[in-house]
Design an enzyme around this catalytic site. Structure first.
Site, mmCIF file in Angstrom:
data_model
loop_
_atom_site.group_PDB
_atom_site.id
_atom_site.type_symbol
_atom_site.label_atom_id
_atom_site.label_comp_id
_atom_site.label_asym_id
_atom_site.label_seq_id
_atom_site.Cartn_x
_atom_site.Cartn_y
_atom_site.Cartn_z
ATOM 1 N N ARG A 438 0.808 -1.216 0.000
ATOM 2 C CA ARG A 438 0.000 0.000 0.000
ATOM 3 C C ARG A 438 0.843 1.268 0.000
ATOM 4 O O ARG A 438 1.745 1.436 0.803
ATOM 5 C CB ARG A 438 -0.938 0.002 1.211
ATOM 6 C CG ARG A 438 -1.907 1.176 1.232
ATOM 7 C CD ARG A 438 -2.905 1.041 2.350
ATOM 8 N NE ARG A 438 -3.834 -0.047 2.106
ATOM 9 C CZ ARG A 438 -4.195 -0.931 3.025
ATOM 10 N NH1 ARG A 438 -3.664 -0.888 4.224
ATOM 11 N NH2 ARG A 438 -5.070 -1.875 2.741
ATOM 12 N N HIS A 468 4.539 -10.710 1.914
ATOM 13 C CA HIS A 468 5.060 -9.808 2.938
ATOM 14 C C HIS A 468 6.332 -10.345 3.595
ATOM 15 O O HIS A 468 6.987 -9.639 4.359
ATOM 16 C CB HIS A 468 3.976 -9.562 3.998
ATOM 17 C CG HIS A 468 4.277 -8.438 4.928
ATOM 18 N ND1 HIS A 468 4.544 -8.640 6.271
ATOM 19 C CD2 HIS A 468 4.363 -7.098 4.726
ATOM 20 C CE1 HIS A 468 4.772 -7.473 6.844
ATOM 21 N NE2 HIS A 468 4.679 -6.522 5.941
ATOM 22 N N TYR A 501 14.341 2.315 11.354
ATOM 23 C CA TYR A 501 13.479 1.256 11.870
ATOM 24 C C TYR A 501 14.347 0.238 12.611
ATOM 25 O O TYR A 501 15.436 -0.107 12.147
ATOM 26 C CB TYR A 501 12.766 0.509 10.739
ATOM 27 C CG TYR A 501 11.656 1.257 10.037
ATOM 28 C CD1 TYR A 501 11.581 2.638 10.043
ATOM 29 C CD2 TYR A 501 10.681 0.553 9.335
ATOM 30 C CE1 TYR A 501 10.572 3.304 9.373
ATOM 31 C CE2 TYR A 501 9.656 1.211 8.661
ATOM 32 C CZ TYR A 501 9.611 2.596 8.677
ATOM 33 O OH TYR A 501 8.609 3.257 8.023
#
EC number: 2.7.4.1
Length: 714
Positions: A438, A468, A501
């Site tokens: 997305r 994913h 991250y």
């Protein structure tokens, strides 16, 4: 609020919002779906997470421009939330469907509570902005919002800029019976204007018009420097346009002018069963439609009055879907100030990551992996190790094949280059590109075509699922046999996000794991049935089943007097079956510590139900992204890393992997990481049983622990 002001208190409450979710429960509470007393609402929990990000913009322990960045992130987060999650709820409501959330709330109830809570949230955003603008001014960075503050030289400078750069781009759009309301692009900044003609002395024939503020130009124009000071001043583009409306509407007088922004439904829904042969083309077409979805929120300048009502009517929005904004709309544009020169003192000083596992020669890097697994902790250890591995593999004549998944990657990623070079060097290269990642769909389409042009075999996703998982497989001929090398991770192959991250990744040549990965790649590309693997648990077939089994094993161990403990770190906990299984484990005596950055639908602290469960969220300079699942297993700990959070979509609608950490030294390192996260008393917030979050602070005799900083030593 600065944490220094609360030393000695142990904990304090961050600013709170009226919380309608205060609940009571008893030890006899029924553990079942739909019980509003044992579950938190998914969507409202997400808003709570964005509150925690917003808290960082108020915390003066953070450098000023970092506080501004946190504020901008909340705006970007909120827009995406509305474009997908809220849009989905509204679609259900408009279709007359009243689904119930985990805690029994009907769709219409959730929507009403969401908009109310977001309205309060927006007010807090602009309280933060006011504070930040004042402190920016103290640091000689000034955003001039009132044109009356412009000096004579400024006005001429702005006028010249308007004529040179702006005027030719603008298109005034009148709204009348012969000019219907234009379909204004999603998330663009616009001016709504009411005007009347010079000839209309009574101002009776009012005209409504719209001018889009060009997104191709910088939002803020730097004004000429003051010769006596070193203050940097910036003037918003929309204010420049307002000053020159006479050039756009000749012979007209402006009655009202206000800025506004429309947030639209941007979720992409594809019937893949009908478009299996043309997924790429279908995705391109759907991306064009994203900008034109139904409006789900209108942000408009406070005091817009008549203009607000005109827009609301034209967009067919309810009153509650309008957010009145006191000053600058589109806060995300304030990220502009992150790029200013000579502002390093207003930002975090990020340490240079350790080199981690890297080697210059192909023989030595593969030899090292054969000897031992290598665990990397990003961003403390460099992501470049992964890029180096790919670079070496692309050039090594002994490497015969490379297979890789790409969910999100950075715009300047060398990974794309190395994969292309490997194919050009005659290696068999297969890349699984997820087109449905997305808001990264366009980038993925662009890179996929570039890879194909280099001779890479590109697989565009799987029907009905998102790829994913994060996997890299390298096949190499050594001593007349083929050996496999694998990299698995919790985060994306993205060198940009890898700097901010927290993620864990593993290099291994373990024959069982590499065999599992090879089988998984072949299963995906062949659309075959997923087999049960030896060491890896994969969704959508076996991951959830095995995950529940591992929790049940801890429950059984506790009942049998064995050591039992669970520590999970993830982004979100939503799956009801996992939550129920954790409640059962808690009731059996299992100590459960959950480190959940974002959404948490589990309610801790229910007497007799979840009183052995603690939940904390850590929000700080790095985005906590790693997924770690640790099981005590009767004194023989098992540790798994995963690409998946505990959410239905991860278990059922995605291809995910959970893989074991087999070597004791790496298990011990991860145990230290988890221990440090559980000792954090500066960036951690504890979830209370009433749904509120309490930020932890050191007591008088306790040392301050900031896990995101202290982690560099582990």
């Amino acid at each position: 609020m600065s944490s220094n002001s609360t030393k000695g208190l142990g904990i304090y409450r961050i600013f709170s919002f009226p919380n309608p979710r205060i609940m009571t429960a008893s030890p006899t509470e029924k553990i079942e779906l739909g019980n509003q007393n044992i579950f938190f609402d998914r969507e409202l929990s997400w808003v709570d997470f964005n509150h925690r990000v917003l808290e960082e913009s108020f915390d003066k322990e953070n450098p000023l421009l970092e506080r501004l960045k946190f504020l901008c992130i909340t705006e970007s987060n909120l827009d995406e939330f509305f474009m997908v999650r809220v849009a989905g709820l509204l679609n259900l409501k408009n279709a007359g469907i009243e689904e119930r959330s985990l805690n029994g709330k009907r769709t219409s109830e959730t929507i009403a509570e969401l908009y109310s809570k977001v309205g309060q949230f927006v007010k807090r955003q602009y309280e933060s902005l006011d504070e930040i603008l004042i402190e920016l001014k103290e640091n000689k960075i000034v955003v001039v919002q009132d044109p009356s503050e412009l000096a004579g030289d400024d006005i001429q400078f702005v006028k010249n800029y308007y004529k040179r750069e702006v005027s030719s781009i603008l298109t005034p759009l009148a709204i009348d019976p012969s000019h219907p309301f234009p379909h204004i692009l999603n998330r663009t900044l616009n001016l709504g204007i009411t005007l009347y003609s010079d000839d209309d002395k009574n101002k009776a024939k009012e005209l409504f018009a719209i001018v889009q503020v060009p997104s191709v130009l910088p939002r803020f124009l730097q004004l000429p420097p003051n010769k006596e000071t070193d203050v940097r001043r910036y003037f918003p583009l929309e204010e420049i346009i307002k000053l020159h409306l006479g050039d756009l509407f000749y012979g007209m007088n402006v009655k009202q002018i206000h800025t506004f922004k429309i947030v639209r439904d941007a979720d992409i829904s594809i019937n893949e069963e009908q478009n299996i042969g043309d997924l790429l083309t279908t995705m391109k077409n759907e991306l064009k439609n994203r900008m034109w979805g139904d409006a789900v929120r209108l942000d408009v300048h406070s005091g817009a009055g008549h203009i607000k009502e005109l827009l609301r009517g034209l967009l067919e929005l309810e009153e509650y879907q309008v957010m009145e904004i006191p000053t600058l709309l589109s806060l995300n544009d304030m990220m502009f100030f992150q790029g200013l020169e000579k502002t390093s003192h207003l930002k975090y000083s990020y340490p240079v990551p350790k080199s981690g596992f890297a080697a210059k020669k192909s023989e030595s890097i593969f030899s090292e992996i054969r000897k031992n697994d290598h665990l990397l902790h990003h961003p403390y250890e460099s992501f470049k190790s992964i890029e180096d591995m790919l670079k070496i593999a692309s050039q090594d004549p002994k490497v015969l094949a490379i297979k890789m998944t790409l969910y999100r990657t950075s715009g300047d990623s060398p990974i794309i280059q190395y994969l292309g070079e490997a194919a050009e060097n005659g290696k068999q290269v297969t890349v699984l590109v997820e087109l449905k990642a997305r808001f990264d769909e366009e980038r993925n389409i662009r890179w996929a075509k570039k890879l194909e042009d280099s001779g890479v075999h590109v697989v565009y996703g799987v029907v009905g699922l998102k790829i994913h998982c994060k996997m890299l497989l390298i096949v190499r001929r050594e001593d007349d046999k083929l050996n496999r090398y694998v990299h698995l991770g919790t985060g994306n192959y993205n060198s940009t996000t890898a700097r901010f991250y927290t993620d864990l990744s593993l290099f291994t040549a373990n024959p069982e794991i590499t065999e599992d990965v090879a089988i998984l790649f072949n299963t995906i590309t062949s659309s075959g049935k997923m087999p049960r693997l030896s060491k890896i648990y994969a969704a959508p077939t076996f991951l959830k089943e095995e995950f529940l089994h591992l929790i049940q094993r801890e429950t059984d161990n506790a009942k049998n007097g064995k050591q039992a403990r669970v520590i999970f770190k993830m982004n979100s906990l939503v799956d009801p079956d996992v939550i129920l299984k954790l409640y059962e484990a808690s009731q059996a005596g299992v100590k459960i510590d959950l480190i959940i950055r974002g959404i948490c639908c589990l309610r801790p602290g229910i007497p007799g139900v979840s009183d052995r469960i603690s939940v904390r969220s850590i929000v700080g300079r790095y985005l906590e992204h790693s997924r770690i699942y640790s099981f005590e297993n009767g004194g023989k700990p098992e540790v798994y890393l995963a690409s998946a959070d505990c959410m239905p979509r991860n278990f059922l609608r995605r291809i995910e992997v959970m893989f074991p950490i087999l070597q004791d030294k790496h298990k011990k390192r991860i145990a230290k990481i988890l221990e440090l996260l559980l000792r954090d008393n500066t960036q951690a917030r504890a979830l209370e049983s009433d749904g509120s979050y309490t930020r932890l602070t050191p007591g008088d005799d306790d040392p301050a622990v900031n896990s995101q900083i202290d982690m560099a030593d582990i």
